[in-house]
Design a protein around this motif. Structure first.
Motif, PDB file in Angstrom:
ATOM      1  N   TYR A   1       0.847  -1.181   0.000  1.00 34.00           N
ATOM      2  CA  TYR A   1       0.000   0.000   0.000  1.00 34.00           C
ATOM      3  C   TYR A   1       0.886   1.235   0.000  1.00 34.00           C
ATOM      4  O   TYR A   1       1.908   1.273   0.689  1.00 34.00           O
ATOM      5  CB  TYR A   1      -0.904   0.012   1.244  1.00 34.00           C
ATOM      6  N   ARG A   2       0.470   2.256  -0.739  1.00 32.25           N
ATOM      7  CA  ARG A   2       1.250   3.492  -0.836  1.00 32.25           C
ATOM      8  C   ARG A   2       0.971   4.377   0.380  1.00 32.25           C
ATOM      9  O   ARG A   2      -0.173   4.618   0.740  1.00 32.25           O
ATOM     10  CB  ARG A   2       0.883   4.228  -2.106  1.00 32.25           C
ATOM     11  N   THR A   3       2.055   4.863   0.978  1.00 34.16           N
ATOM     12  CA  THR A   3       1.944   5.710   2.163  1.00 34.16           C
ATOM     13  C   THR A   3       1.925   7.183   1.767  1.00 34.16           C
ATOM     14  O   THR A   3       2.238   7.543   0.633  1.00 34.16           O
ATOM     15  CB  THR A   3       3.121   5.470   3.129  1.00 34.16           C
ATOM     16  N   ALA A   4       1.604   8.043   2.719  1.00 36.68           N
ATOM     17  CA  ALA A   4       1.577   9.483   2.478  1.00 36.68           C
ATOM     18  C   ALA A   4       2.962  10.027   2.135  1.00 36.68           C
ATOM     19  O   ALA A   4       3.085  11.055   1.482  1.00 36.68           O
ATOM     20  CB  ALA A   4       1.024  10.201   3.702  1.00 36.68           C
ATOM     21  N   GLU A   5       4.007   9.304   2.531  1.00 38.65           N
ATOM     22  CA  GLU A   5       5.377   9.718   2.245  1.00 38.65           C
ATOM     23  C   GLU A   5       5.849   9.255   0.864  1.00 38.65           C
ATOM     24  O   GLU A   5       6.990   9.485   0.487  1.00 38.65           O
ATOM     25  CB  GLU A   5       6.343   9.178   3.306  1.00 38.65           C
ATOM     26  N   GLY A   6       4.990   8.561   0.129  1.00 34.07           N
ATOM     27  CA  GLY A   6       5.357   8.083  -1.202  1.00 34.07           C
ATOM     28  C   GLY A   6       6.131   6.778  -1.175  1.00 34.07           C
ATOM     29  O   GLY A   6       6.711   6.367  -2.177  1.00 34.07           O
ATOM     30  N   GLN A   7       6.118   6.103  -0.043  1.00 32.96           N
ATOM     31  CA  GLN A   7       6.771   4.801   0.091  1.00 32.96           C
ATOM     32  C   GLN A   7       5.706   3.716  -0.042  1.00 32.96           C
ATOM     33  O   GLN A   7       4.531   4.001  -0.210  1.00 32.96           O
ATOM     34  CB  GLN A   7       7.470   4.709   1.453  1.00 32.96           C
ATOM     35  N   TRP A   8       6.125   2.461   0.067  1.00 31.75           N
ATOM     36  CA  TRP A   8       5.195   1.332   0.020  1.00 31.75           C
ATOM     37  C   TRP A   8       5.303   0.545   1.307  1.00 31.75           C
ATOM     38  O   TRP A   8       6.398   0.368   1.847  1.00 31.75           O
ATOM     39  CB  TRP A   8       5.506   0.434  -1.174  1.00 31.75           C
ATOM     40  N   SER A   9       4.182   0.062   1.810  1.00 32.78           N
ATOM     41  CA  SER A   9       4.138  -0.695   3.058  1.00 32.78           C
ATOM     42  C   SER A   9       3.240  -1.914   2.878  1.00 32.78           C
ATOM     43  O   SER A   9       2.269  -1.866   2.121  1.00 32.78           O
ATOM     44  CB  SER A   9       3.577   0.185   4.182  1.00 32.78           C
ATOM     45  N   THR A  10       3.525  -2.976   3.599  1.00 29.10           N
ATOM     46  CA  THR A  10       2.655  -4.150   3.598  1.00 29.10           C
ATOM     47  C   THR A  10       1.513  -3.991   4.595  1.00 29.10           C
ATOM     48  O   THR A  10       0.637  -4.835   4.673  1.00 29.10           O
ATOM     49  CB  THR A  10       3.447  -5.430   3.935  1.00 29.10           C
ATOM     50  N   ASP A  11       1.500  -2.902   5.341  1.00 24.67           N
ATOM     51  CA  ASP A  11       0.501  -2.648   6.377  1.00 24.67           C
ATOM     52  C   ASP A  11      -0.547  -1.656   5.872  1.00 24.67           C
ATOM     53  O   ASP A  11      -0.244  -0.479   5.659  1.00 24.67           O
ATOM     54  CB  ASP A  11       1.198  -2.104   7.612  1.00 24.67           C
TER      55      ASP A  11
ATOM     56  N   THR B   1      -2.840  -0.191   7.399  1.00 18.51           N
ATOM     57  CA  THR B   1      -3.071   0.944   8.301  1.00 18.51           C
ATOM     58  C   THR B   1      -2.108   2.097   8.026  1.00 18.51           C
ATOM     59  O   THR B   1      -2.359   3.223   8.452  1.00 18.51           O
ATOM     60  CB  THR B   1      -2.967   0.527   9.787  1.00 18.51           C
ATOM     61  N   GLU B   2      -1.020   1.845   7.312  1.00 17.52           N
ATOM     62  CA  GLU B   2      -0.063   2.889   6.957  1.00 17.52           C
ATOM     63  C   GLU B   2      -0.383   3.543   5.616  1.00 17.52           C
ATOM     64  O   GLU B   2       0.267   4.514   5.234  1.00 17.52           O
ATOM     65  CB  GLU B   2       1.352   2.318   6.922  1.00 17.52           C
ATOM     66  N   ALA B   3      -1.389   3.035   4.912  1.00 13.81           N
ATOM     67  CA  ALA B   3      -1.743   3.575   3.593  1.00 13.81           C
ATOM     68  C   ALA B   3      -2.297   4.985   3.710  1.00 13.81           C
ATOM     69  O   ALA B   3      -3.032   5.297   4.651  1.00 13.81           O
ATOM     70  CB  ALA B   3      -2.774   2.677   2.912  1.00 13.81           C
ATOM     71  N   GLU B   4      -1.932   5.809   2.743  1.00 14.19           N
ATOM     72  CA  GLU B   4      -2.483   7.159   2.697  1.00 14.19           C
ATOM     73  C   GLU B   4      -3.961   7.085   2.351  1.00 14.19           C
ATOM     74  O   GLU B   4      -4.358   6.387   1.427  1.00 14.19           O
ATOM     75  CB  GLU B   4      -1.739   7.986   1.637  1.00 14.19           C
ATOM     76  N   ARG B   5      -4.781   7.808   3.106  1.00 18.39           N
ATOM     77  CA  ARG B   5      -6.221   7.890   2.841  1.00 18.39           C
ATOM     78  C   ARG B   5      -6.439   9.030   1.865  1.00 18.39           C
ATOM     79  O   ARG B   5      -6.012  10.166   2.113  1.00 18.39           O
ATOM     80  CB  ARG B   5      -6.982   8.179   4.131  1.00 18.39           C
ATOM     81  N   LEU B   6      -7.098   8.748   0.751  1.00 23.24           N
ATOM     82  CA  LEU B   6      -7.235   9.710  -0.342  1.00 23.24           C
ATOM     83  C   LEU B   6      -8.687   9.932  -0.715  1.00 23.24           C
ATOM     84  O   LEU B   6      -9.502   9.025  -0.598  1.00 23.24           O
ATOM     85  CB  LEU B   6      -6.485   9.197  -1.576  1.00 23.24           C
ATOM     86  N   GLU B   7      -8.955  11.127  -1.222  1.00 24.28           N
ATOM     87  CA  GLU B   7     -10.293  11.422  -1.713  1.00 24.28           C
ATOM     88  C   GLU B   7     -10.198  12.255  -2.980  1.00 24.28           C
ATOM     89  O   GLU B   7      -9.231  12.995  -3.187  1.00 24.28           O
ATOM     90  CB  GLU B   7     -11.092  12.176  -0.647  1.00 24.28           C
ATOM     91  N   GLY B   8     -11.223  12.138  -3.836  1.00 29.01           N
ATOM     92  CA  GLY B   8     -11.363  12.968  -5.026  1.00 29.01           C
ATOM     93  C   GLY B   8     -10.188  12.927  -5.982  1.00 29.01           C
ATOM     94  O   GLY B   8      -9.594  11.883  -6.213  1.00 29.01           O
TER      95      GLY B   8
ATOM     96  N   GLU C   1      -6.671  10.261  -7.687  1.00 32.55           N
ATOM     97  CA  GLU C   1      -6.278  10.038  -9.087  1.00 32.55           C
ATOM     98  C   GLU C   1      -4.856  10.536  -9.338  1.00 32.55           C
ATOM     99  O   GLU C   1      -4.075   9.871 -10.023  1.00 32.55           O
ATOM    100  CB  GLU C   1      -7.264  10.729 -10.035  1.00 32.55           C
ATOM    101  N   ASP C   2      -4.508  11.703  -8.788  1.00 34.74           N
ATOM    102  CA  ASP C   2      -3.160  12.254  -8.969  1.00 34.74           C
ATOM    103  C   ASP C   2      -2.102  11.346  -8.373  1.00 34.74           C
ATOM    104  O   ASP C   2      -1.062  11.087  -8.980  1.00 34.74           O
ATOM    105  CB  ASP C   2      -3.054  13.647  -8.333  1.00 34.74           C
ATOM    106  N   ARG C   3      -2.364  10.842  -7.162  1.00 37.29           N
ATOM    107  CA  ARG C   3      -1.399   9.955  -6.505  1.00 37.29           C
ATOM    108  C   ARG C   3      -1.259   8.627  -7.269  1.00 37.29           C
ATOM    109  O   ARG C   3      -0.186   8.054  -7.342  1.00 37.29           O
ATOM    110  CB  ARG C   3      -1.813   9.671  -5.067  1.00 37.29           C
TER     111      ARG C   3
ATOM    112  N   ALA D   1       3.744   5.716 -12.502  1.00 35.01           N
ATOM    113  CA  ALA D   1       4.951   6.169 -13.199  1.00 35.01           C
ATOM    114  C   ALA D   1       6.232   5.601 -12.597  1.00 35.01           C
ATOM    115  O   ALA D   1       7.289   5.664 -13.218  1.00 35.01           O
ATOM    116  CB  ALA D   1       5.009   7.692 -13.192  1.00 35.01           C
ATOM    117  N   GLU D   2       6.155   5.047 -11.406  1.00 31.97           N
ATOM    118  CA  GLU D   2       7.320   4.459 -10.759  1.00 31.97           C
ATOM    119  C   GLU D   2       7.507   3.033 -11.252  1.00 31.97           C
ATOM    120  O   GLU D   2       6.554   2.272 -11.339  1.00 31.97           O
ATOM    121  CB  GLU D   2       7.143   4.452  -9.247  1.00 31.97           C
ATOM    122  N   PHE D   3       8.735   2.684 -11.518  1.00 30.80           N
ATOM    123  CA  PHE D   3       9.021   1.331 -11.987  1.00 30.80           C
ATOM    124  C   PHE D   3       9.999   0.656 -11.039  1.00 30.80           C
ATOM    125  O   PHE D   3      10.793   1.311 -10.385  1.00 30.80           O
ATOM    126  CB  PHE D   3       9.610   1.375 -13.396  1.00 30.80           C
ATOM    127  N   GLY D   4       9.912  -0.639 -10.945  1.00 28.23           N
ATOM    128  CA  GLY D   4      10.869  -1.394 -10.165  1.00 28.23           C
ATOM    129  C   GLY D   4      10.467  -1.710  -8.739  1.00 28.23           C
ATOM    130  O   GLY D   4      11.189  -2.401  -8.038  1.00 28.23           O
TER     131      GLY D   4
END
Length: 89
Positions: free
Chosen positions: A16-26, A28-35, A39-41, A47-50
């Motif tokens: 899951y993508r975090t608010a810091e732009g990292q990835w987590s298996t948790d 609960t650490e995922a960034e909560r997004l709206e609207g 889509e922007d995130r 666009a990130e690869f690897g």
């Protein structure tokens, strides 16, 4: 409310993508997004690869433990259901 999920390229784990732009298996650490922010995130994550494969938005609920709204996401998080005894949320 939404979050971004994908599978980790190296081992296929759900991430899951975090608010810091990292990835987590948790979740609960995922960034909560709206609207439009969601889509922007997602565009940024795509666009990130690897790191992540197939990022997409999922619906989450703030009042549920872990947040997953749909059974599919519970199954993805728990792993294969064939021959397993995973307890699904």
């Amino acid at each position: 409310m939404k979050a971004i999920t994908a599978n980790r390229l190296t081992d296929g784990r759900v991430i899951y993508r975090t608010a810091e732009g990292q990835w987590s298996t948790d979740l609960t650490e995922a960034e909560r997004l709206e609207g439009e922010t969601a889509e922007d995130r997602l565009v940024q994550a795509e666009a990130e690869f690897g790191i992540a494969v197939g990022p997409y938005l999922i619906d989450i609920e703030a009042d549920r433990p872990g947040g997953q709204k749909w059974r599919r996401e519970s199954i993805r998080l728990a792993g294969p259901t064939t021959g397993s005894t995973h307890e699904l949320a």
